[in-house]
Motif scaffolding. Structure first.
Motif, PDB file in Angstrom:
ATOM      1  N   LYS A 176       0.841  -1.193   0.000  1.00 16.26           N
ATOM      2  CA  LYS A 176       0.000   0.000   0.000  1.00 16.26           C
ATOM      3  C   LYS A 176       0.875   1.241   0.000  1.00 16.26           C
ATOM      4  O   LYS A 176       2.005   1.222   0.471  1.00 16.26           O
ATOM      5  CB  LYS A 176      -0.914   0.007   1.218  1.00 16.26           C
ATOM      6  N   ASN A 177       0.337   2.333  -0.525  1.00 20.65           N
ATOM      7  CA  ASN A 177       1.109   3.563  -0.625  1.00 20.65           C
ATOM      8  C   ASN A 177       0.905   4.507   0.552  1.00 20.65           C
ATOM      9  O   ASN A 177       1.651   5.455   0.701  1.00 20.65           O
ATOM     10  CB  ASN A 177       0.757   4.301  -1.922  1.00 20.65           C
ATOM     11  N   SER A 178      -0.106   4.270   1.372  1.00 19.40           N
ATOM     12  CA  SER A 178      -0.328   5.185   2.493  1.00 19.40           C
ATOM     13  C   SER A 178       0.508   4.753   3.693  1.00 19.40           C
ATOM     14  O   SER A 178       0.730   3.561   3.926  1.00 19.40           O
ATOM     15  CB  SER A 178      -1.805   5.236   2.868  1.00 19.40           C
ATOM     16  N   ILE A 179       0.987   5.732   4.420  1.00 19.96           N
ATOM     17  CA  ILE A 179       1.793   5.485   5.605  1.00 19.96           C
ATOM     18  C   ILE A 179       1.219   6.306   6.751  1.00 19.96           C
ATOM     19  O   ILE A 179       0.919   7.481   6.595  1.00 19.96           O
ATOM     20  CB  ILE A 179       3.275   5.822   5.356  1.00 19.96           C
ATOM     21  N   GLN A 180       1.021   5.650   7.883  1.00 20.08           N
ATOM     22  CA  GLN A 180       0.494   6.331   9.057  1.00 20.08           C
ATOM     23  C   GLN A 180       1.663   6.764   9.926  1.00 20.08           C
ATOM     24  O   GLN A 180       2.603   5.992  10.150  1.00 20.08           O
ATOM     25  CB  GLN A 180      -0.452   5.423   9.828  1.00 20.08           C
ATOM     26  N   ILE A 181       1.587   7.988  10.396  1.00 22.00           N
ATOM     27  CA  ILE A 181       2.700   8.567  11.152  1.00 22.00           C
ATOM     28  C   ILE A 181       2.243   8.840  12.576  1.00 22.00           C
ATOM     29  O   ILE A 181       1.201   9.461  12.802  1.00 22.00           O
ATOM     30  CB  ILE A 181       3.187   9.857  10.487  1.00 22.00           C
ATOM     31  N   PHE A 182       3.029   8.364  13.526  1.00 23.92           N
ATOM     32  CA  PHE A 182       2.748   8.541  14.941  1.00 23.92           C
ATOM     33  C   PHE A 182       3.944   9.203  15.623  1.00 23.92           C
ATOM     34  O   PHE A 182       5.089   9.017  15.215  1.00 23.92           O
ATOM     35  CB  PHE A 182       2.500   7.187  15.624  1.00 23.92           C
ATOM     36  N   ARG A 183       3.655   9.927  16.663  1.00 24.07           N
ATOM     37  CA  ARG A 183       4.683  10.442  17.571  1.00 24.07           C
ATOM     38  C   ARG A 183       4.573   9.569  18.816  1.00 24.07           C
ATOM     39  O   ARG A 183       3.477   9.230  19.237  1.00 24.07           O
ATOM     40  CB  ARG A 183       4.360  11.886  17.908  1.00 24.07           C
ATOM     41  N   TYR A 184       5.682   9.176  19.403  1.00 24.92           N
ATOM     42  CA  TYR A 184       5.586   8.346  20.597  1.00 24.92           C
ATOM     43  C   TYR A 184       6.658   8.703  21.614  1.00 24.92           C
ATOM     44  O   TYR A 184       7.673   9.329  21.295  1.00 24.92           O
ATOM     45  CB  TYR A 184       5.665   6.857  20.241  1.00 24.92           C
ATOM     46  N   HIS A 185       6.397   8.313  22.845  1.00 25.87           N
ATOM     47  CA  HIS A 185       7.416   8.390  23.894  1.00 25.87           C
ATOM     48  C   HIS A 185       7.258   7.186  24.811  1.00 25.87           C
ATOM     49  O   HIS A 185       6.183   6.612  24.925  1.00 25.87           O
ATOM     50  CB  HIS A 185       7.361   9.714  24.654  1.00 25.87           C
ATOM     51  N   ILE A 186       8.357   6.803  25.411  1.00 27.76           N
ATOM     52  CA  ILE A 186       8.399   5.607  26.246  1.00 27.76           C
ATOM     53  C   ILE A 186       8.481   6.023  27.707  1.00 27.76           C
ATOM     54  O   ILE A 186       9.244   6.915  28.066  1.00 27.76           O
ATOM     55  CB  ILE A 186       9.598   4.721  25.860  1.00 27.76           C
ATOM     56  N   THR A 187       7.668   5.365  28.527  1.00 29.70           N
ATOM     57  CA  THR A 187       7.699   5.608  29.961  1.00 29.70           C
ATOM     58  C   THR A 187       8.156   4.337  30.660  1.00 29.70           C
ATOM     59  O   THR A 187       7.992   3.230  30.144  1.00 29.70           O
ATOM     60  CB  THR A 187       6.312   6.014  30.486  1.00 29.70           C
ATOM     61  N   THR A 188       8.725   4.507  31.827  1.00 32.60           N
ATOM     62  CA  THR A 188       9.226   3.375  32.603  1.00 32.60           C
ATOM     63  C   THR A 188       8.431   3.272  33.900  1.00 32.60           C
ATOM     64  O   THR A 188       8.250   4.263  34.598  1.00 32.60           O
ATOM     65  CB  THR A 188      10.716   3.549  32.930  1.00 32.60           C
ATOM     66  N   PHE A 189       7.950   2.078  34.192  1.00 29.79           N
ATOM     67  CA  PHE A 189       7.243   1.793  35.431  1.00 29.79           C
ATOM     68  C   PHE A 189       8.146   0.923  36.289  1.00 29.79           C
ATOM     69  O   PHE A 189       8.659  -0.083  35.814  1.00 29.79           O
ATOM     70  CB  PHE A 189       5.936   1.039  35.154  1.00 29.79           C
ATOM     71  N   LYS A 190       8.318   1.319  37.535  1.00 31.53           N
ATOM     72  CA  LYS A 190       9.189   0.547  38.414  1.00 31.53           C
ATOM     73  C   LYS A 190       8.361  -0.167  39.470  1.00 31.53           C
ATOM     74  O   LYS A 190       7.556   0.436  40.161  1.00 31.53           O
ATOM     75  CB  LYS A 190      10.215   1.457  39.075  1.00 31.53           C
ATOM     76  N   ALA A 191       8.573  -1.464  39.567  1.00 28.21           N
ATOM     77  CA  ALA A 191       7.990  -2.290  40.610  1.00 28.21           C
ATOM     78  C   ALA A 191       9.125  -2.640  41.580  1.00 28.21           C
ATOM     79  O   ALA A 191      10.296  -2.453  41.256  1.00 28.21           O
ATOM     80  CB  ALA A 191       7.374  -3.540  39.999  1.00 28.21           C
ATOM     81  N   PRO A 192       8.800  -3.124  42.753  1.00 29.53           N
ATOM     82  CA  PRO A 192       9.869  -3.444  43.712  1.00 29.53           C
ATOM     83  C   PRO A 192      10.918  -4.414  43.179  1.00 29.53           C
ATOM     84  O   PRO A 192      12.091  -4.312  43.508  1.00 29.53           O
ATOM     85  CB  PRO A 192       9.116  -4.062  44.893  1.00 29.53           C
ATOM     86  N   ASP A 193      10.507  -5.354  42.331  1.00 28.06           N
ATOM     87  CA  ASP A 193      11.453  -6.359  41.858  1.00 28.06           C
ATOM     88  C   ASP A 193      11.754  -6.296  40.370  1.00 28.06           C
ATOM     89  O   ASP A 193      12.612  -7.002  39.882  1.00 28.06           O
ATOM     90  CB  ASP A 193      10.940  -7.756  42.211  1.00 28.06           C
ATOM     91  N   GLU A 194      11.039  -5.434  39.622  1.00 23.88           N
ATOM     92  CA  GLU A 194      11.250  -5.394  38.180  1.00 23.88           C
ATOM     93  C   GLU A 194      10.903  -4.019  37.617  1.00 23.88           C
ATOM     94  O   GLU A 194      10.274  -3.204  38.271  1.00 23.88           O
ATOM     95  CB  GLU A 194      10.382  -6.464  37.499  1.00 23.88           C
ATOM     96  N   GLN A 195      11.327  -3.807  36.384  1.00 27.56           N
ATOM     97  CA  GLN A 195      11.084  -2.539  35.687  1.00 27.56           C
ATOM     98  C   GLN A 195      10.339  -2.825  34.384  1.00 27.56           C
ATOM     99  O   GLN A 195      10.717  -3.706  33.628  1.00 27.56           O
ATOM    100  CB  GLN A 195      12.430  -1.874  35.393  1.00 27.56           C
ATOM    101  N   TYR A 196       9.269  -2.063  34.131  1.00 26.16           N
ATOM    102  CA  TYR A 196       8.459  -2.250  32.935  1.00 26.16           C
ATOM    103  C   TYR A 196       8.481  -0.991  32.099  1.00 26.16           C
ATOM    104  O   TYR A 196       8.604   0.108  32.624  1.00 26.16           O
ATOM    105  CB  TYR A 196       7.001  -2.579  33.308  1.00 26.16           C
ATOM    106  N   LYS A 197       8.334  -1.167  30.788  1.00 23.89           N
ATOM    107  CA  LYS A 197       8.291  -0.019  29.884  1.00 23.89           C
ATOM    108  C   LYS A 197       6.945   0.014  29.175  1.00 23.89           C
ATOM    109  O   LYS A 197       6.414  -1.019  28.802  1.00 23.89           O
ATOM    110  CB  LYS A 197       9.416  -0.093  28.849  1.00 23.89           C
ATOM    111  N   GLY A 198       6.431   1.222  29.003  1.00 24.58           N
ATOM    112  CA  GLY A 198       5.194   1.425  28.260  1.00 24.58           C
ATOM    113  C   GLY A 198       5.447   2.416  27.143  1.00 24.58           C
ATOM    114  O   GLY A 198       6.360   3.242  27.232  1.00 24.58           O
ATOM    115  N   ILE A 199       4.644   2.342  26.118  1.00 23.63           N
ATOM    116  CA  ILE A 199       4.816   3.249  24.987  1.00 23.63           C
ATOM    117  C   ILE A 199       3.493   3.959  24.737  1.00 23.63           C
ATOM    118  O   ILE A 199       2.436   3.342  24.722  1.00 23.63           O
ATOM    119  CB  ILE A 199       5.313   2.494  23.734  1.00 23.63           C
TER     120      ILE A 199
END
Length: 100
Positions: free
Chosen positions: A11-34
């Protein structure tokens, strides 16, 4: 600020997004969200390449002086919101996690 291009191979159409990543910290691990924000849809052709689209975005959005850009090109037709966008987000976080 970072740019994400998502399109399908045939396909010729392209969708464009802006994004940023956030980090969530738990006592025993670290998670990332977008978090994504839809910017616009552009037509991709011989003249309007991904590089040209990125340059145009820099010119129109002054808050993005030289953003990193990632492109996800799907080989199969998939629904954008239900399938392609979540898979792309997951893969992008995996790639960024490997690089860190």
């Amino acid at each position: 600020m970072v740019i994400l291009f998502i399109c399908e191979l045939n396909k010729n159409s392209i969708q464009i997004f802006r994004y940023h990543i956030t980090t969530f910290k738990a006592p025993d691990e670290q998670y990332k969200g977008i978090h994504t924000e839809f910017l616009e849809v552009k037509e991709r052709n011989l003249v309007n390449t991904l590089e040209k689209i990125k340059i145009d975005l820099i010119r129109t959005h002054k808050s993005m002086p030289n953003p990193a850009a990632f492109a996800a090109i799907a080989k199969l037709h998939c629904p954008m919101e239900e399938t392609l966008l979540p898979i792309t987000k997951r893969k992008l976080i995996q790639k960024i996690g490997q690089a860190a």
